[in-house]
Design a protein around this motif. Structure first.
Motif, PDB file in Angstrom:
ATOM      1  N   GLN A 535      15.926 -60.117  29.854  1.00 50.36           N
ATOM      2  CA  GLN A 535      16.932 -59.170  30.332  1.00 50.36           C
ATOM      3  C   GLN A 535      16.264 -58.136  31.236  1.00 50.36           C
ATOM      4  O   GLN A 535      16.768 -57.819  32.311  1.00 50.36           O
ATOM      5  CB  GLN A 535      17.599 -58.460  29.146  1.00 50.36           C
ATOM      6  N   THR A 536      15.115 -57.608  30.753  1.00 50.56           N
ATOM      7  CA  THR A 536      14.419 -56.537  31.478  1.00 50.56           C
ATOM      8  C   THR A 536      12.915 -56.779  31.389  1.00 50.56           C
ATOM      9  O   THR A 536      12.412 -57.225  30.357  1.00 50.56           O
ATOM     10  CB  THR A 536      14.738 -55.159  30.871  1.00 50.56           C
ATOM     11  N   ILE A 537      12.208 -56.488  32.469  1.00 48.41           N
ATOM     12  CA  ILE A 537      10.740 -56.439  32.455  1.00 48.41           C
ATOM     13  C   ILE A 537      10.332 -55.039  32.885  1.00 48.41           C
ATOM     14  O   ILE A 537      10.740 -54.562  33.955  1.00 48.41           O
ATOM     15  CB  ILE A 537      10.109 -57.489  33.382  1.00 48.41           C
ATOM     16  N   ILE A 538       9.544 -54.384  32.053  1.00 50.77           N
ATOM     17  CA  ILE A 538       9.090 -53.016  32.313  1.00 50.77           C
ATOM     18  C   ILE A 538       7.574 -53.033  32.438  1.00 50.77           C
ATOM     19  O   ILE A 538       6.885 -53.587  31.569  1.00 50.77           O
ATOM     20  CB  ILE A 538       9.509 -52.069  31.173  1.00 50.77           C
ATOM     21  N   CYS A 539       7.050 -52.455  33.500  1.00 50.05           N
ATOM     22  CA  CYS A 539       5.605 -52.376  33.699  1.00 50.05           C
ATOM     23  C   CYS A 539       5.173 -50.916  33.659  1.00 50.05           C
ATOM     24  O   CYS A 539       5.511 -50.138  34.556  1.00 50.05           O
ATOM     25  CB  CYS A 539       5.208 -52.969  35.042  1.00 50.05           C
ATOM     26  N   ASP A 540       4.445 -50.555  32.595  1.00 52.54           N
ATOM     27  CA  ASP A 540       3.895 -49.206  32.514  1.00 52.54           C
ATOM     28  C   ASP A 540       2.512 -49.210  33.158  1.00 52.54           C
ATOM     29  O   ASP A 540       1.770 -50.185  33.065  1.00 52.54           O
ATOM     30  CB  ASP A 540       3.782 -48.765  31.047  1.00 52.54           C
ATOM     31  N   GLU A 541       2.163 -48.078  33.788  1.00 54.00           N
ATOM     32  CA  GLU A 541       0.918 -47.990  34.573  1.00 54.00           C
ATOM     33  C   GLU A 541       0.869 -49.165  35.550  1.00 54.00           C
ATOM     34  O   GLU A 541      -0.070 -49.963  35.583  1.00 54.00           O
ATOM     35  CB  GLU A 541      -0.302 -47.996  33.656  1.00 54.00           C
ATOM     36  N   ALA A 542       1.920 -49.254  36.372  1.00 51.59           N
ATOM     37  CA  ALA A 542       2.093 -50.410  37.254  1.00 51.59           C
ATOM     38  C   ALA A 542       0.996 -50.540  38.299  1.00 51.59           C
ATOM     39  O   ALA A 542       0.882 -51.582  38.948  1.00 51.59           O
ATOM     40  CB  ALA A 542       3.461 -50.333  37.949  1.00 51.59           C
ATOM     41  N   GLN A 543       0.177 -49.509  38.470  1.00 58.59           N
ATOM     42  CA  GLN A 543      -0.937 -49.620  39.415  1.00 58.59           C
ATOM     43  C   GLN A 543      -1.935 -50.692  38.983  1.00 58.59           C
ATOM     44  O   GLN A 543      -2.805 -51.103  39.756  1.00 58.59           O
ATOM     45  CB  GLN A 543      -1.652 -48.274  39.596  1.00 58.59           C
ATOM     46  N   ASN A 544      -1.819 -51.174  37.726  1.00 62.54           N
ATOM     47  CA  ASN A 544      -2.669 -52.274  37.272  1.00 62.54           C
ATOM     48  C   ASN A 544      -2.347 -53.575  38.002  1.00 62.54           C
ATOM     49  O   ASN A 544      -3.132 -54.521  37.925  1.00 62.54           O
ATOM     50  CB  ASN A 544      -2.515 -52.474  35.758  1.00 62.54           C
ATOM     51  N   ALA A 545      -1.193 -53.644  38.647  1.00 57.61           N
ATOM     52  CA  ALA A 545      -0.818 -54.838  39.414  1.00 57.61           C
ATOM     53  C   ALA A 545      -0.643 -54.480  40.885  1.00 57.61           C
ATOM     54  O   ALA A 545       0.192 -55.052  41.583  1.00 57.61           O
ATOM     55  CB  ALA A 545       0.464 -55.442  38.855  1.00 57.61           C
ATOM     56  N   LYS A 546      -1.455 -53.535  41.359  1.00 52.85           N
ATOM     57  CA  LYS A 546      -1.260 -53.002  42.716  1.00 52.85           C
ATOM     58  C   LYS A 546      -1.807 -53.931  43.807  1.00 52.85           C
ATOM     59  O   LYS A 546      -1.418 -53.817  44.963  1.00 52.85           O
ATOM     60  CB  LYS A 546      -1.936 -51.640  42.836  1.00 52.85           C
ATOM     61  N   SER A 547      -2.725 -54.845  43.450  1.00 50.99           N
ATOM     62  CA  SER A 547      -3.294 -55.747  44.450  1.00 50.99           C
ATOM     63  C   SER A 547      -2.438 -57.002  44.548  1.00 50.99           C
ATOM     64  O   SER A 547      -2.333 -57.770  43.588  1.00 50.99           O
ATOM     65  CB  SER A 547      -4.732 -56.119  44.067  1.00 50.99           C
ATOM     66  N   HIS A 548      -1.815 -57.210  45.703  1.00 51.32           N
ATOM     67  CA  HIS A 548      -0.853 -58.305  45.862  1.00 51.32           C
ATOM     68  C   HIS A 548      -1.500 -59.671  45.657  1.00 51.32           C
ATOM     69  O   HIS A 548      -0.826 -60.634  45.298  1.00 51.32           O
ATOM     70  CB  HIS A 548      -0.196 -58.239  47.249  1.00 51.32           C
ATOM     71  N   SER A 549      -2.807 -59.776  45.864  1.00 52.25           N
ATOM     72  CA  SER A 549      -3.479 -61.073  45.734  1.00 52.25           C
ATOM     73  C   SER A 549      -4.054 -61.323  44.346  1.00 52.25           C
ATOM     74  O   SER A 549      -4.546 -62.416  44.075  1.00 52.25           O
ATOM     75  CB  SER A 549      -4.609 -61.175  46.770  1.00 52.25           C
ATOM     76  N   SER A 550      -4.002 -60.339  43.470  1.00 54.28           N
ATOM     77  CA  SER A 550      -4.601 -60.497  42.147  1.00 54.28           C
ATOM     78  C   SER A 550      -3.742 -61.397  41.261  1.00 54.28           C
ATOM     79  O   SER A 550      -2.531 -61.505  41.438  1.00 54.28           O
ATOM     80  CB  SER A 550      -4.781 -59.133  41.473  1.00 54.28           C
ATOM     81  N   GLN A 551      -4.380 -62.052  40.298  1.00 53.36           N
ATOM     82  CA  GLN A 551      -3.649 -62.904  39.361  1.00 53.36           C
ATOM     83  C   GLN A 551      -2.678 -62.083  38.510  1.00 53.36           C
ATOM     84  O   GLN A 551      -1.630 -62.579  38.100  1.00 53.36           O
ATOM     85  CB  GLN A 551      -4.637 -63.652  38.465  1.00 53.36           C
ATOM     86  N   ARG A 552      -3.037 -60.838  38.212  1.00 50.78           N
ATOM     87  CA  ARG A 552      -2.122 -59.970  37.462  1.00 50.78           C
ATOM     88  C   ARG A 552      -0.808 -59.805  38.215  1.00 50.78           C
ATOM     89  O   ARG A 552       0.277 -59.963  37.655  1.00 50.78           O
ATOM     90  CB  ARG A 552      -2.758 -58.595  37.244  1.00 50.78           C
ATOM     91  N   SER A 553      -0.912 -59.440  39.504  1.00 50.92           N
ATOM     92  CA  SER A 553       0.286 -59.195  40.309  1.00 50.92           C
ATOM     93  C   SER A 553       1.107 -60.467  40.484  1.00 50.92           C
ATOM     94  O   SER A 553       2.334 -60.461  40.350  1.00 50.92           O
ATOM     95  CB  SER A 553      -0.113 -58.634  41.675  1.00 50.92           C
ATOM     96  N   ARG A 554       0.443 -61.585  40.749  1.00 47.90           N
ATOM     97  CA  ARG A 554       1.166 -62.835  40.994  1.00 47.90           C
ATOM     98  C   ARG A 554       1.847 -63.327  39.717  1.00 47.90           C
ATOM     99  O   ARG A 554       2.974 -63.833  39.759  1.00 47.90           O
ATOM    100  CB  ARG A 554       0.213 -63.888  41.551  1.00 47.90           C
ATOM    101  N   ALA A 555       1.174 -63.171  38.563  1.00 51.78           N
ATOM    102  CA  ALA A 555       1.793 -63.570  37.296  1.00 51.78           C
ATOM    103  C   ALA A 555       3.002 -62.698  36.991  1.00 51.78           C
ATOM    104  O   ALA A 555       4.043 -63.188  36.533  1.00 51.78           O
ATOM    105  CB  ALA A 555       0.767 -63.468  36.166  1.00 51.78           C
ATOM    106  N   LEU A 556       2.889 -61.397  37.251  1.00 56.56           N
ATOM    107  CA  LEU A 556       3.998 -60.478  37.000  1.00 56.56           C
ATOM    108  C   LEU A 556       5.200 -60.823  37.871  1.00 56.56           C
ATOM    109  O   LEU A 556       6.346 -60.880  37.395  1.00 56.56           O
ATOM    110  CB  LEU A 556       3.539 -59.043  37.274  1.00 56.56           C
ATOM    111  N   ARG A 557       4.964 -61.096  39.149  1.00 55.51           N
ATOM    112  CA  ARG A 557       6.065 -61.402  40.061  1.00 55.51           C
ATOM    113  C   ARG A 557       6.673 -62.780  39.791  1.00 55.51           C
ATOM    114  O   ARG A 557       7.773 -63.083  40.266  1.00 55.51           O
ATOM    115  CB  ARG A 557       5.579 -61.304  41.512  1.00 55.51           C
ATOM    116  N   ALA A 558       5.940 -63.629  39.019  1.00 55.69           N
ATOM    117  CA  ALA A 558       6.466 -64.956  38.681  1.00 55.69           C
ATOM    118  C   ALA A 558       7.450 -64.914  37.516  1.00 55.69           C
ATOM    119  O   ALA A 558       8.171 -65.887  37.285  1.00 55.69           O
ATOM    120  CB  ALA A 558       5.304 -65.894  38.338  1.00 55.69           C
ATOM    121  N   MET A 559       7.498 -63.813  36.778  1.00 56.27           N
ATOM    122  CA  MET A 559       8.399 -63.720  35.634  1.00 56.27           C
ATOM    123  C   MET A 559       9.853 -63.607  36.098  1.00 56.27           C
ATOM    124  O   MET A 559      10.129 -63.091  37.188  1.00 56.27           O
ATOM    125  CB  MET A 559       8.041 -62.517  34.760  1.00 56.27           C
ATOM    126  N   GLN A 560      10.796 -64.043  35.256  1.00 54.34           N
ATOM    127  CA  GLN A 560      12.222 -63.980  35.592  1.00 54.34           C
ATOM    128  C   GLN A 560      12.929 -62.957  34.709  1.00 54.34           C
ATOM    129  O   GLN A 560      12.708 -62.907  33.501  1.00 54.34           O
ATOM    130  CB  GLN A 560      12.877 -65.359  35.450  1.00 54.34           C
TER     131      GLN A 560
END
Length: 667
Positions: A535-560
């Motif tokens: 229903q909702t995805i919440i990212c606290d301290e979202a700067q942890n996924a600030k690099s668009h090429s990082s696996q963290r960022s790509r995994a986060l953006r892959a969620m539905q």
């Protein structure tokens, strides 16, 4: 004519007692000439010297050296006392001229200070009553009188060594020295005779079993008095008996151990079997001094723990039995019911006993697909439309600015400040319109409580399940505390997805209202979590996924998910590309592709246009804005400027000139 006798070479050993070692040197003497030898001798030196008198002493030294008993040419007293217990060892020492018979001594131990300072003095006499200090110099375990050496008793040496050692407290030092003195036959002065110090440096752990789900840990000592001291908060204890007094002191390690045990002495619920299986899981601070094997066996006799194991039969398939061989069997439906009811527990209570359901058993009974397991173990990454070169993925939403009124949820156990109410209503507006948001309030303005209030709002409308909260692992406990405190109704269905025992089934995870996980665990388990429609995805301290090429960022953006929210007080730390990366999760496509974003905003420095573009999704309040009328008034100091002297100016100009020359050279 006179004939002079040729000077004869001789090898001699020189033994120098130190406090902790005996130093061994070899000299070659030829008349008045003396040469110190460097040890060990090389082959040529051995061929030259092996025929001269005294060479056998070097052979004895080499035997100790090759046995790695010596450190260079230093012999520790501890090794010396071990050697005299062995016939061959005594012979080697005697060849070196080291005494092997302990001389009888008497002595007295005195205290020349207050007890907490522990300035102790040991006075030694020979069997005839003569003071050793007048006979010669005793260092460590040896007494040297003229050229003769005498060996002090090992127990006396141990006492001397402890007197010169550092202790955590004076009381501990006195206690250890008193005990060593008694064993060495050394008398104690009047004060030390009446005041006995006991060092409590070990303890046992007794277990009081109140029930199968409640045990109590009780530290115990060798005596009742030690047990009383161990269970008190003081490191010291005193007992008087007429003119005599016994003082008890805990070592720092024992005191720290026991204090930690006392804070968790009552162990309840499913922590009981977990503690019996693995005490460090409940008490992770360090290793404790009790015998875990003996302890566990004693308690398991009172609190049954049954471990279920499968057995396969061609006719019936898997059967489930208690592993001890008692013959107890379990119905598959019964085990499934337990697992469904307690999806995140390894130990489940049933009829006064604990049943251990390990992850392997869960996998077999719940029939988690092997393909899914293999994919997870291989840690494949989900391929996404990353919007970097071309805009391939866009989520559209209603961007109307009018925000209607949303009532504060009844389940909130807190009073919100005006800016927090405004933030809550803004979040409700975004969620209703189907667009994501970036809450970028300054640290300390309560971003978490605003989001928790939103979750309560969603819970009232049955739209909270399942919600994923991604955050640094260090913040998980803080979130749980705030949920329990301000929104207890949300804590009834909360799951922390971390560690080796985390769930491996998407279906099981999706049954929870709230799922907390870290950015790195999300990256590892992206195939597992990517199947869930949140229903909702919440990212606290979202700067942890600030690099668009990082696996963290790509995994986060892959969620539905239906609604996406990022929280950070620092949306931009180094580059505006970090803002694009966060916004591509919050509202994909709204800032265009990364290539377009660079051209339109970064290269042109069109910052005002960028703020206008993200305004529907972006909310930031600073402490200065929110607390302007609540902070104390700052008064500007009167500043006086002092000009540098001519000498200071000259030094500064010289330094700058040198710096410029160096920079020019390096370029």
């Amino acid at each position: 004519m006179f004939f002079f006798k040729k000077k004869q070479k001789e090898m001699k050993v020189n033994l120098t007692p130190r406090e902790e070692v005996v130093e061994i040197e070899f000299h070659v003497i030829e008349g008045k000439d003396k040469k110190v030898l460097s040890l060990p001798l090389n082959k040529g030196e051995i061929e030259e010297l092996y025929k001269i008198p005294g060479f056998l002493r070097y052979v004895a030294w080499e035997e100790l050296y090759e046995s790695e008993i010596l450190s260079g040419s230093l012999l520790k007293y501890e090794d010396l006392y071990k050697l005299i217990l062995d016939e061959d060892g005594r012979e080697v020492l005697q060849q070196l001229g080291i005494p092997t018979e302990e001389m009888p001594v008497k002595g007295e131990l005195t205290l020349d200070s207050l007890p907490d300072e522990a300035k102790l003095n040991l006075t030694l006499f020979n069997s005839g009553g003569k003071l050793l200090d007048r006979l010669g110099q005793h260092s460590g375990g040896l007494l040297k009188t003229n050229e003769e050496l005498f060996l002090l008793p090992e127990k006396v040496y141990s006492l001397k060594k402890v007197i010169n050692s550092e202790f955590e407290s004076g009381y501990q030092k006195i206690g250890v020295c008193q005990d060593l003195a008694v064993h060495a036959g050394i008398s104690l002065e009047n004060f030390l005779e009446k005041e006995t110090f006991h060092v409590v440096d070990k303890y046992d752990l007794d277990v009081k079993v109140h029930n199968f789900d409640h045990i109590e840990l009780v530290p115990t000592g060798g005596t009742e008095i030690e047990t009383q001291l161990l269970n008190s908060t003081s490191p010291l204890g005193t007992v008087k008996d007429g003119l005599r007094r016994d003082r008890f002191v805990k070592t720092n390690k024992v005191h720290e151990d026991v204090q930690k045990i006392l804070t968790t002495k009552h162990i309840t619920g499913d922590k009981v079997p977990l503690f019996l299986e693995n005490p460090s899981a409940i008490m992770p601070e360090h290793d404790y001094t009790f015998d875990l094997d003996a302890f566990s066996e004693r308690v398991r006799g009172l609190i049954p723990i049954e471990r279920v194991r499968p057995a396969f039969s061609d006719g019936t398939g898997y059967q489930w039995f208690e592993e001890s061989g008692s013959g107890s069997s379990y119905d598959t439906d019964f085990l499934k019911e337990l697992m469904d009811r307690y999806p995140n527990q390894q130990y489940v209570e049933h009829e006064g006993k604990w049943i251990y359901l390990d992850p392997t058993l869960r996998k077999k009974i719940l029939e988690i697909e092997e393909d899914e397991e293999n994919k997870i173990k291989q840690q494949y990454a989900l391929d996404i439309k990353d919007n970097e070169d071309e805009l391939d993925y866009v989520i559209n939403g209603d961007k109307t600015n009018e925000i209607k009124q949303f009532p504060i949820p009844k389940g909130l156990k807190a009073t919100l400040f005006p800016h927090q109410i405004e933030g809550f209503k803004w979040l409700c507006h975004l969620e209703e319109k189907g667009i994501g948001g970036l809450l970028a309030d300054d640290m300390g303005l309560g971003k978490t409580i605003q989001v928790i209030t939103l979750l309560l709002h969603q819970q009232e409308r049955n739209k909270v399940k399942p919600t994923l909260v991604v955050l640094p692992i260090a913040l998980i406990e803080n979130w749980i505390e705030e949920v329990n405190k301000f929104a207890p109704s949300l804590s009834h269905s909360l799951y922390i997805h971390k560690g080796s025992s985390r769930l491996k089934s998407s279906d099981l995870i999706s049954q929870y209202d709230l799922i907390f996980t870290s950015y790195d665990t999300l990256k590892i388990d992206q195939l597992l979590l990517g199947k869930i429609k949140f229903q909702t995805i919440i990212c606290d301290e979202a700067q942890n996924a600030k690099s668009h090429s990082s696996q963290r960022s790509r995994a986060l953006r892959a969620m539905q998910s239906e609604f996406r929210l990022a929280m950070t007080g620092t949306p931009v730390e180094n580059s505006l590309e970090e803002l694009w990366s966060i916004m591509d999760f919050v509202q994909p496509g709204d800032l265009g592709s990364l290539r377009e974003f660079r051209q339109k905003y970064i290269q042109t420095e069109e910052f005002e246009g960028l703020l206008d573009k993200i305004r529907p999704f972006y909310l930031r309040r600073t402490k200065k804005e929110v607390l302007a009328d609540k902070l104390p008034v700052k008064h500007e100091d009167n500043i006086s400027y002092v000009h540098a002297s001519s000498t200071q100016k000259s030094i500064a100009e010289s330094m700058l000139t040198t710096k410029k020359k160096a920079a020019k050279l390096l370029s």
